[in-house]
Write a protein that holds these residues in place. Sequence first.
Motif, PDB file in Angstrom:
ATOM      1  N   ALA A 439       0.860  -1.187   0.000  1.00 28.36           N
ATOM      2  CA  ALA A 439       0.000   0.000   0.000  1.00 28.36           C
ATOM      3  C   ALA A 439       0.894   1.235   0.000  1.00 28.36           C
ATOM      4  CB  ALA A 439      -0.932   0.011   1.204  1.00 28.36           C
ATOM      5  N   VAL A 440       0.462   2.280  -0.695  1.00 25.20           N
ATOM      6  CA  VAL A 440       1.243   3.522  -0.835  1.00 25.20           C
ATOM      7  C   VAL A 440       0.468   4.665  -0.193  1.00 25.20           C
ATOM      8  CG1 VAL A 440       2.321   5.132  -2.449  1.00 25.20           C
ATOM      9  CG2 VAL A 440       2.259   2.686  -2.983  1.00 25.20           C
ATOM     10  N   CYS A 441       1.172   5.513   0.566  1.00 23.68           N
ATOM     11  CA  CYS A 441       0.563   6.700   1.161  1.00 23.68           C
ATOM     12  C   CYS A 441       0.359   7.735   0.053  1.00 23.68           C
ATOM     13  CB  CYS A 441       1.456   7.266   2.268  1.00 23.68           C
ATOM     14  SG  CYS A 441       0.791   8.755   3.059  1.00 23.68           S
ATOM     15  N   GLN A 442      -0.896   8.136  -0.164  1.00 25.17           N
ATOM     16  CA  GLN A 442      -1.249   9.033  -1.254  1.00 25.17           C
ATOM     17  C   GLN A 442      -1.299  10.488  -0.777  1.00 25.17           C
ATOM     18  OE1 GLN A 442      -4.164   6.357  -3.943  1.00 25.17           O
ATOM     19  NE2 GLN A 442      -4.963   6.743  -1.910  1.00 25.17           N
ATOM     20  N   SER A 443      -1.441  11.396  -1.740  1.00 23.75           N
ATOM     21  CA  SER A 443      -1.399  12.826  -1.415  1.00 23.75           C
ATOM     22  C   SER A 443      -2.598  13.264  -0.575  1.00 23.75           C
ATOM     23  CB  SER A 443      -1.337  13.661  -2.701  1.00 23.75           C
ATOM     24  OG  SER A 443      -2.476  13.421  -3.504  1.00 23.75           O
ATOM     25  N   ASP A 444      -3.694  12.505  -0.591  1.00 27.02           N
ATOM     26  CA  ASP A 444      -4.840  12.845   0.254  1.00 27.02           C
ATOM     27  C   ASP A 444      -4.747  12.197   1.618  1.00 27.02           C
ATOM     28  OD1 ASP A 444      -5.240  10.242  -0.445  1.00 27.02           O
ATOM     29  OD2 ASP A 444      -7.303  10.499  -1.160  1.00 27.02           O
ATOM     30  N   LYS A 445      -3.571  11.663   1.931  1.00 25.77           N
ATOM     31  CA  LYS A 445      -3.264  11.062   3.230  1.00 25.77           C
ATOM     32  C   LYS A 445      -4.071   9.790   3.491  1.00 25.77           C
ATOM     33  CE  LYS A 445      -3.707  14.825   5.817  1.00 25.77           C
ATOM     34  NZ  LYS A 445      -3.556  15.757   6.954  1.00 25.77           N
ATOM     35  N   THR A 446      -4.438   9.110   2.428  1.00 31.41           N
ATOM     36  CA  THR A 446      -5.072   7.803   2.557  1.00 31.41           C
ATOM     37  C   THR A 446      -4.167   6.762   1.914  1.00 31.41           C
ATOM     38  OG1 THR A 446      -6.307   8.000   0.479  1.00 31.41           O
ATOM     39  CG2 THR A 446      -7.370   8.828   2.495  1.00 31.41           C
ATOM     40  N   TRP A 447      -4.374   5.510   2.301  1.00 31.47           N
ATOM     41  CA  TRP A 447      -3.595   4.421   1.739  1.00 31.47           C
ATOM     42  C   TRP A 447      -4.246   3.933   0.451  1.00 31.47           C
ATOM     43  CZ3 TRP A 447       1.072   3.797   3.539  1.00 31.47           C
ATOM     44  CH2 TRP A 447       1.365   4.198   4.852  1.00 31.47           C
ATOM     45  N   SER A 448      -3.416   3.567  -0.501  1.00 30.68           N
ATOM     46  CA  SER A 448      -3.919   3.157  -1.801  1.00 30.68           C
ATOM     47  C   SER A 448      -4.752   1.890  -1.725  1.00 30.68           C
ATOM     48  CB  SER A 448      -2.742   2.947  -2.768  1.00 30.68           C
ATOM     49  OG  SER A 448      -1.844   1.954  -2.269  1.00 30.68           O
ATOM     50  N   SER A 449      -4.521   1.059  -0.746  1.00 32.88           N
ATOM     51  CA  SER A 449      -5.290  -0.176  -0.611  1.00 32.88           C
ATOM     52  C   SER A 449      -5.171  -0.703   0.803  1.00 32.88           C
ATOM     53  CB  SER A 449      -4.810  -1.231  -1.609  1.00 32.88           C
ATOM     54  OG  SER A 449      -3.462  -1.594  -1.344  1.00 32.88           O
ATOM     55  N   THR A 450      -6.122  -1.550   1.156  1.00 30.44           N
ATOM     56  CA  THR A 450      -6.110  -2.253   2.437  1.00 30.44           C
ATOM     57  C   THR A 450      -6.470  -3.701   2.160  1.00 30.44           C
ATOM     58  OG1 THR A 450      -6.771  -0.279   3.653  1.00 30.44           O
ATOM     59  CG2 THR A 450      -7.077  -2.385   4.759  1.00 30.44           C
ATOM     60  N   PRO A 451      -5.680  -4.650   2.609  1.00 34.28           N
ATOM     61  CA  PRO A 451      -5.966  -6.052   2.314  1.00 34.28           C
ATOM     62  C   PRO A 451      -7.337  -6.478   2.844  1.00 34.28           C
ATOM     63  CG  PRO A 451      -3.776  -5.803   3.274  1.00 34.28           C
ATOM     64  CD  PRO A 451      -4.466  -4.492   3.426  1.00 34.28           C
ATOM     65  N   THR A 452      -8.062  -7.208   1.993  1.00 36.64           N
ATOM     66  CA  THR A 452      -9.336  -7.795   2.425  1.00 36.64           C
ATOM     67  C   THR A 452      -9.144  -9.239   2.855  1.00 36.64           C
ATOM     68  OG1 THR A 452      -9.840  -8.396   0.138  1.00 36.64           O
ATOM     69  CG2 THR A 452     -10.668  -6.279   0.933  1.00 36.64           C
ATOM     70  N   ALA A 453      -8.024  -9.824   2.449  1.00 37.09           N
ATOM     71  CA  ALA A 453      -7.740 -11.195   2.853  1.00 37.09           C
ATOM     72  C   ALA A 453      -7.405 -11.239   4.334  1.00 37.09           C
ATOM     73  CB  ALA A 453      -6.585 -11.753   2.031  1.00 37.09           C
ATOM     74  N   VAL A 454      -7.689 -12.365   4.948  1.00 36.63           N
ATOM     75  CA  VAL A 454      -7.414 -12.544   6.369  1.00 36.63           C
ATOM     76  C   VAL A 454      -6.221 -13.470   6.544  1.00 36.63           C
ATOM     77  CG1 VAL A 454      -9.805 -12.153   7.025  1.00 36.63           C
ATOM     78  CG2 VAL A 454      -9.039 -14.467   6.515  1.00 36.63           C
ATOM     79  N   CYS A 455      -5.582 -13.321   7.663  1.00 37.01           N
ATOM     80  CA  CYS A 455      -4.462 -14.195   7.993  1.00 37.01           C
ATOM     81  C   CYS A 455      -4.987 -15.404   8.754  1.00 37.01           C
ATOM     82  CB  CYS A 455      -3.420 -13.448   8.832  1.00 37.01           C
ATOM     83  SG  CYS A 455      -2.530 -12.152   7.937  1.00 37.01           S
ATOM     84  N   LYS A 456      -4.775 -16.574   8.201  1.00 35.60           N
ATOM     85  CA  LYS A 456      -5.228 -17.802   8.857  1.00 35.60           C
ATOM     86  C   LYS A 456      -4.007 -18.616   9.268  1.00 35.60           C
ATOM     87  CE  LYS A 456      -5.601 -20.571   4.628  1.00 35.60           C
ATOM     88  NZ  LYS A 456      -6.478 -21.424   3.811  1.00 35.60           N
ATOM     89  N   ARG A 457      -4.270 -19.597  10.132  1.00 33.46           N
ATOM     90  CA  ARG A 457      -3.161 -20.391  10.655  1.00 33.46           C
ATOM     91  C   ARG A 457      -2.531 -21.248   9.561  1.00 33.46           C
ATOM     92  NH1 ARG A 457      -4.386 -23.759  15.813  1.00 33.46           N
ATOM     93  NH2 ARG A 457      -6.242 -24.383  14.646  1.00 33.46           N
ATOM     94  N   LEU A 458      -1.220 -21.343   9.616  1.00 37.87           N
ATOM     95  CA  LEU A 458      -0.467 -22.142   8.668  1.00 37.87           C
ATOM     96  C   LEU A 458      -0.724 -23.622   8.917  1.00 37.87           C
ATOM     97  CD1 LEU A 458       1.925 -22.354   6.572  1.00 37.87           C
ATOM     98  CD2 LEU A 458       3.421 -22.470   8.571  1.00 37.87           C
ATOM     99  N   LYS A 459      -0.894 -24.386   7.829  1.00 39.40           N
ATOM    100  CA  LYS A 459      -1.069 -25.824   7.947  1.00 39.40           C
ATOM    101  C   LYS A 459       0.301 -26.487   7.965  1.00 39.40           C
ATOM    102  CE  LYS A 459      -3.654 -29.745   6.126  1.00 39.40           C
ATOM    103  NZ  LYS A 459      -4.625 -30.227   5.120  1.00 39.40           N
ATOM    104  N   CYS A 460       0.510 -27.327   8.986  1.00 38.84           N
ATOM    105  CA  CYS A 460       1.802 -27.968   9.137  1.00 38.84           C
ATOM    106  C   CYS A 460       1.847 -29.270   8.353  1.00 38.84           C
ATOM    107  CB  CYS A 460       2.092 -28.245  10.613  1.00 38.84           C
ATOM    108  SG  CYS A 460       2.647 -26.787  11.509  1.00 38.84           S
ATOM    109  N   SER A 461       3.013 -29.829   8.274  1.00 35.58           N
ATOM    110  CA  SER A 461       3.182 -31.141   7.663  1.00 35.58           C
ATOM    111  C   SER A 461       2.556 -32.201   8.554  1.00 35.58           C
ATOM    112  CB  SER A 461       4.670 -31.416   7.455  1.00 35.58           C
ATOM    113  OG  SER A 461       5.352 -31.347   8.705  1.00 35.58           O
ATOM    114  N   SER A 462       2.564 -33.436   8.097  1.00 32.40           N
ATOM    115  CA  SER A 462       1.982 -34.524   8.887  1.00 32.40           C
ATOM    116  C   SER A 462       2.712 -34.630  10.215  1.00 32.40           C
ATOM    117  CB  SER A 462       2.084 -35.843   8.130  1.00 32.40           C
ATOM    118  OG  SER A 462       1.362 -35.768   6.909  1.00 32.40           O
ATOM    119  N   PRO A 463       1.963 -34.880  11.281  1.00 42.36           N
ATOM    120  CA  PRO A 463       2.601 -34.992  12.599  1.00 42.36           C
ATOM    121  C   PRO A 463       3.612 -36.135  12.622  1.00 42.36           C
ATOM    122  CG  PRO A 463       0.226 -34.802  12.791  1.00 42.36           C
ATOM    123  CD  PRO A 463       0.516 -35.057  11.352  1.00 42.36           C
TER     124      PRO A 463
END
Length: 685
Positions: A439-463
């Motif tokens: 995201a880039v700080c624009q001249s109107d002091k807003t960010w060019s984008s905000t992620p809509t994706a969420v951070c989920k837990r990483l899936k590990c290898s087989s135990p």
Amino acid sequence: MSTFSAAVTAAALSSLTVFTPAVVPPAIASAAVRPANIKGIYDDISYASCDELLMYGINYPHLYFLTINGTRFDTICFDKGVHFIPLLGMNNGSLNASTERSLERSTNEARFYRLNKQSAWRPKSTDTIPWITATFSSECLLSAVSVKGFVGTKSYWCPLLDIGYDDILSTKKPSPYISLGQFLGNNDSSTVVTHYFNPPLVAKSLHIGVKNSEHDPDDFGLRFEIYGESYGSFVHSDRYIGCYGVVENYVLDNHMVNADNCREDCSGNPFYGIAQDELNVETCYCLNQLGKYGLLHDDLCQICIECNYSVGSFPQHSIAVYRTYDKECTTDIPMVGNTTTTIIPGYNHVDVYGFGTVITFECEVGHEFSDGETSKNMYCYNNNTWNPQLDSCQLKMCEEPVALTNGMVEGSRFYFNVTIKYVCKPGYVFSTGAEFYLAVCQSDKTWSSTPTAVCKRLKCSSPPVVVNAENVPDVNYFEDVITYTCKEYTRFPDNTTESNSQCTADGSWTSIETCSFYTCPPPPIMKGAFRTFDNDEKVVYICYGNHFFSDGSTNKSVTCNEEFQWLIDDTCTIPVELFSPKHSFCQSRNGVRRIANNMITLTVRSRMDCALKCAFNDLCLSYNLKKEDSKFCEILLSPLEDIMNKLENILTELNLHQLYPNFEKERNTGFHKKEDYTCDCKIIY
């Protein structure tokens, strides 16, 4: 002359003559009554002046003869030139005051040029902060103010004044007044006190406050005049004021080289004057006022051919007067970082940066002033300085980025054009599979984008698989914890039976030890044999009938080793030579016939015994029962539970419960039913 002679004494006429063919207004004669406290002013001709005419009520701009130090010359009184026009006059501008004593003592009576009026403005005695204000219709260059008291039933005057002017450049309405400080007023009713402003002020109104002093407020009285000119007609390049008569209160400068040198030496004074003697030697005068002897004809000050400027003449008692002050700001535009400038001249004075000139500073893209504005004005003020002072435009700053659950922002400076990176915390990944978002700080002091994706837990290898541990639950995401429980007779190296492994941020599992035996477990079951125990660490396997170990023996002793393991390397089987192949057929209970080759016949005690013979023989494929008289084969059928359980599974799989419905009963009684059966088993060898 007769009307005028009625106003002055014969002694005064000897030193003062109105220049003919002047017409003195009849109002002068009727108003020009000599005050009782003025005695013989004109008896001493050395004091003759324009200002002293005011004591007699004479204030008409005209040409008069004055006698100064025995010399008579003509001068124009009450006219100080185009730069010092009486701005109030008879009825110019408007006056407003805090209070008025009466109609005869109203604000309008404060004008100097209200002829034949022995009156003035007087505030009410209850007025604790008296003031009077003069306002003009347009911006004027105010150069001086003269104040005077008056004589009525007694003498009235104002000894101390607070003078200010309106800040016409202010955005506040009404414009606030800027105080010039306190000024001395009068100490009698007749003296005229004049104050020159250095430099003159551009304003639309002048505010005069009467300060409390030892003077009785009930004796306050004021008449005044403001001198100046329209600022729109002021010529910045012309410093010449006019040719004046002999002046007072000057400082003689004997170091004069030229007019510029004289102006520099007199920079602390509002005016400087130049005059020549009979030998054309020039003298510089630093002047605080224009004097009380009036304006002379211009021909009494001549142009110096060699120097190209006007000079006065000592023989003529004249001085060429110039102004030292400027009404302009420096051409060095103040530096305001990260801006572009636009200059608008004040009041169409395009040749200089005069009062009111506006410099507009526009912040460059992505910048702003500290208060968030992107455009500000700077003005040339009355004191010839640029104001207000401005700081440089700074980079705009965006607000704190939106916080992501289980995410973070890489970057701590959120200024214009700065790029930040949204990433998930260790152990988390974006639901879209993206590695990061920018995201880039624009001249109107807003960010060019905000992620809509969420951070989920990483899936590990087989135990990890842990030897001798129980099965684990199906969990394999970041921070999941698996608890491993060792099987019976085993434990972890730390002598515990439980240990954890956790899914880490890189998708791997924390290391975990294996479960090791700490005592001997029950020995394993062997096909074709049963077990007898000497102790917990030693067992003897005994083969069933017709079963032998590979070395031909029917029993073998096995010991639990130091690692708490039973190492069994042999099993009980039926030797091939015991089989007696023949051709026959095998008939099941349901009547289905099939050819059964390679059959051997054994003598058994019960149907169950026949099933056991097949169950404990690795070579047995199927079996069939047929009751016949034959030899008995003695089979030891001890009720061993481990053998019985496996037998039950076989019976269930082969559906032998229907074939032998009394299985449960015989199982519980130990299978001692005395019946003779012949079991024909089909054997593959």
